[in-house]
Design an enzyme around this catalytic site. Structure first.
Site, short mmCIF file in Angstrom:
data_model
loop_
_atom_site.label_atom_id
_atom_site.label_comp_id
_atom_site.label_asym_id
_atom_site.label_seq_id
_atom_site.Cartn_x
_atom_site.Cartn_y
_atom_site.Cartn_z
N THR A 1 56.20 -28.29 -45.82
CA THR A 1 55.41 -26.94 -45.37
C THR A 1 55.13 -27.12 -44.09
O THR A 1 54.58 -28.22 -43.48
CB THR A 1 54.30 -26.84 -46.07
OG1 THR A 1 54.49 -26.68 -47.39
CG2 THR A 1 53.49 -25.60 -45.57
N ASP B 1 59.00 -33.44 -43.92
CA ASP B 1 57.68 -32.97 -44.60
C ASP B 1 58.34 -31.40 -44.88
O ASP B 1 59.23 -30.93 -44.17
CB ASP B 1 56.29 -32.58 -43.73
CG ASP B 1 55.73 -31.99 -44.31
OD1 ASP B 1 55.17 -32.30 -45.55
OD2 ASP B 1 55.06 -30.78 -43.61
N ASP C 1 54.35 -31.94 -39.45
CA ASP C 1 53.50 -31.07 -38.51
C ASP C 1 51.71 -31.10 -38.96
O ASP C 1 51.06 -30.75 -38.20
CB ASP C 1 53.71 -29.68 -38.57
CG ASP C 1 53.37 -28.96 -39.88
OD1 ASP C 1 53.44 -29.35 -40.86
OD2 ASP C 1 52.55 -27.84 -39.74
#
Length: 636
Positions: free
Chosen positions: A311, A309, A501
């Site tokens: 960000t 991912d 996250d």
């Protein structure tokens, strides 16, 4: 203590008693009685093994019990009942040996459980201190934490500034300084002076409680022992029977068959693998990695593709507001205030940044009459008599057709705002890349994982800019959560490791062969969906996880092969008829011990585990600037 051992391992205790009784009968001149007692107990244990073997066969598992059962029966038939008892003791004692080695391997995992705080010192309004159960702490309570005490719940520091030892959570060996207002995670150790904290979460919702839950799950998980043992069980069993048959054909003596089968008893296959996997999980915990189940280590060892991912994973995940570009009649402060008021009802990372920026400017936020969040697109709310829409351009344009795209610098992206059906302006943000992101990609490449890619919800230009800065060649941008799942499932080179996250990453983490969550500040949903949780903000721990998996598998297989090789040598010697069955059984015990000791090497760190970026903090900061400067945050 002895009574506890007997209750926990009754078959081991009973086998020891029977063996002692048989030896006593032999010493007392009662060989016939000794033979009946020894043979009867050995056959009873053999019947127990046979029942277990039949159950495994019905379940579709071919194990190594057949070889052990044959060894017991053969030694009883030829009158080597003392050797039968040694084999029985070896088999029943295998669980005790595994538990002993497993206790050593679980030490780091158990340390987290043992350190779980149970009491807290709560400050009452009158200035007194009341000791309460940690479960009774509520958000907003003021807590006193004395030196050498563990922080009981997630909190923020009221004062004074001090150092905390976070090594048990993150693996960071140096104390970390926290100032007034800084967040302090539950489970960290207060090192220097008494401090006052304000609880921000209840104990059950705190970081340490989630970690303890994951550790309990990890400690209770079983290594893929059956799968590993089954890979070698059939050829090993057939080879042992072949050697025994050849020995019988040459000597025409059934005793030699028993002697061969005794040294072929397959305890190393059953014990070495679980000990190695428990050691690997414990080693991972030392590095701030919670591996939820032992089977994950096997998949980590075989990873061929790594997806990330953007960000909060490749980038820091703490977006900063650079500018508020308002359209008349709205001023920048009023636009920011309305947007922040609406964003109170969003769980997105950008919503927090917008709210914090408004608070820093002293703007008072309004409550919404109605609010609705559209995942990954934005939020719509009725605030202060105005209909406010905040989010991506496509979403805002549905409410305000006059919305236009904001010209941006590379690495930036705008959050668009509409008020009462008209385009009101944009909020421009940026997000810095992690200084360790490029280092992580280089380390993965050195491990042979060259298939790295980024899955992002951001625009193609922004995602490609970030990927180029950190050394990722393949980019899939403007992805919804379902798109990420589909892309991961379609990747040809497997197993696939996925690192993320946020809440949006939870589905793809669950879909990947190995899901890794940046759990230090990531969402609970991501941590619960992942197979591995990184307890620090260090992306390089991804590399450490792969290394731990590879070393654990190497040690497990080495231990199995060590046991097989030594057993084969002993079978060759036994086939000559020179090893009495009792000596052969004792020799196999030595083989078991060597296999376990070798498996415990999985606890040890390699020099390659140290993946720290060289140079000073200033050099690392300079490297981060070169790696991409300010970069755009997550999908909006």
């Amino acid at each position: 203590m002895a009574g506890q051992l007997v209750r926990r391992y009754p078959w081991v205790a009973s086998s020891l008693v029977v063996l002692a009784l048989v030896l006593g009968l032999l010493a007392g001149g009662e060989p016939t009685v000794a033979r009946w007692v020894g043979s009867g107990w050995a056959l009873l244990v053999g019947a127990r093994i046979a029942v277990r073997m039949v159950r495994d066969l019905i379940a579709g598992h071919w194990g190594v019990d057949l070889l052990a059962l044959t060894a017991i029966v053969a030694t009883v038939v030829v009158g080597e009942y003392v050797a039968s008892l040694v084999v029985v003791l070896m088999l029943t004692g295998g669980q005790a040996l595994e538990d002993f080695a497993g206790h050593r391997a679980r030490q780091e995992l158990r340390a987290l459980l043992e350190r779980a705080p149970t009491r807290a010192h709560r400050l009452d309004p009158g200035g007194g201190v009341v000791d309460v159960d940690v479960a009774d702490v509520r958000p907003g309570d003021l807590l006193l934490v004395r030196p050498a005490e563990v922080v009981p719940v997630d909190a923020e520091l009221v004062g004074p500034e001090t150092d905390f030892d976070e090594s048990s959570l993150t693996g960071e060996s140096l104390p970390v300084t926290r100032g007034v207002g800084d967040p302090v995670l539950s489970g960290v150790l207060n090192t220097e002076q008494a401090v006052t904290l304000r609880a921000t979460a209840a104990a059950a919702d705190s970081q340490y409680a989630r970690i303890v839950a994951m550790v309990r799950e990890a400690a209770e998980s079983r290594a893929p022992v059956v799968r590993l043992a089954d890979r070698y069980a059939v050829p090993f069993t057939l080879f042992a029977f072949l050697v025994a048959g050849a020995a019988f054909a040459y000597h025409r003596d059934p005793t030699v068959v028993a002697e061969v089968l005794v040294v072929a008893t397959p305890c190393p296959l059953l014990i070495a693998a679980p000990v190695a996997f428990l050691g690997g999980m414990s080693r991972a915990a030392r590095h701030g990695l919670i591996v939820k189940e032992a089977g994950t280590l096997e998949r980590l060892a075989a990873v061929r593709t790594a997806a990330f991912d953007k960000t909060g994973t490749i980038t820091v995940g703490r977006p900063a507001l650079l500018a508020v570009r308002a359209r008349p009649p709205w001023g920048s402060d009023e636009l920011l205030r309305l947007a922040a008021s609406a964003e109170q009802y969003s769980s997105h990372v950008l919503a927090t940044t917008i709210q914090e920026a408004a608070v820093e400017r002293g703007l008072a936020l309004d409550s919404a009459q109605t609010a609705r969040e559209e995942a990954t697109h934005g939020v719509a709310a009725r605030v202060g008599g105005h209909d406010v829409v905040v989010g991506k351009l496509r979403r805002v344009a549905r409410s305000a057709p006059d919305a236009v795209e904001e010209p941006l610098e590379q690495g930036e992206l705008a959050v668009y705002v509409a008020v009462d059906g008209r385009f009101a302006g944009t909020l421009v943000m940026s997000d810095p890349a992690r200084p360790d992101a490029r280092e992580t990609m280089e380390e993965l490449a050195r491990l042979g994982i060259t298939g790295t890619l980024m899955l992002s919800g951001d625009s193609t230009a922004t995602a490609e800019h970030v990927a180029d800065a950190v050394g990722i060649a393949r980019v899939h941008a403007e992805c919804l959560p379902a798109d990420k799942v589909r892309l991961v499932q379609e990747l040809p080179d497997r197993p696939v490791l996925m690192v993320g996250d946020g809440v949006n990453d939870a589905p793809v983490l669950a879909a990947a062969d190995v899901g890794v969550a940046m759990g230090a500040r990531g969402s609970t949903a991501a941590s619960e969906s992942a197979d591995v949780v990184i307890l620090t903000e260090d992306l390089r721990r991804t590399v450490t996880a792969v290394r731990v998996g590879r070393r654990t598998m190497t040690v497990a297989l080495q231990s199995i092969w060590l046991g097989i090789a030594l057993s084969v040598v002993l079978m060759g010697v036994a086939a000559t008829g020179v090893i009495p069955a009792v000596v052969g059984a004792l020799s196999q015990e030595v083989v078991d011990l060597l296999a376990i000791l070798n498996a415990l090497r999985a606890l040890q760190d390699d020099r390659s585990d140290r993946v720290d970026v060289p140079g000073s903090a200033a050099e690392r900061a300079e490297g981060a600037a070169r790696a991409g400067g300010v970069l755009r945050p997550r999908l909006r």
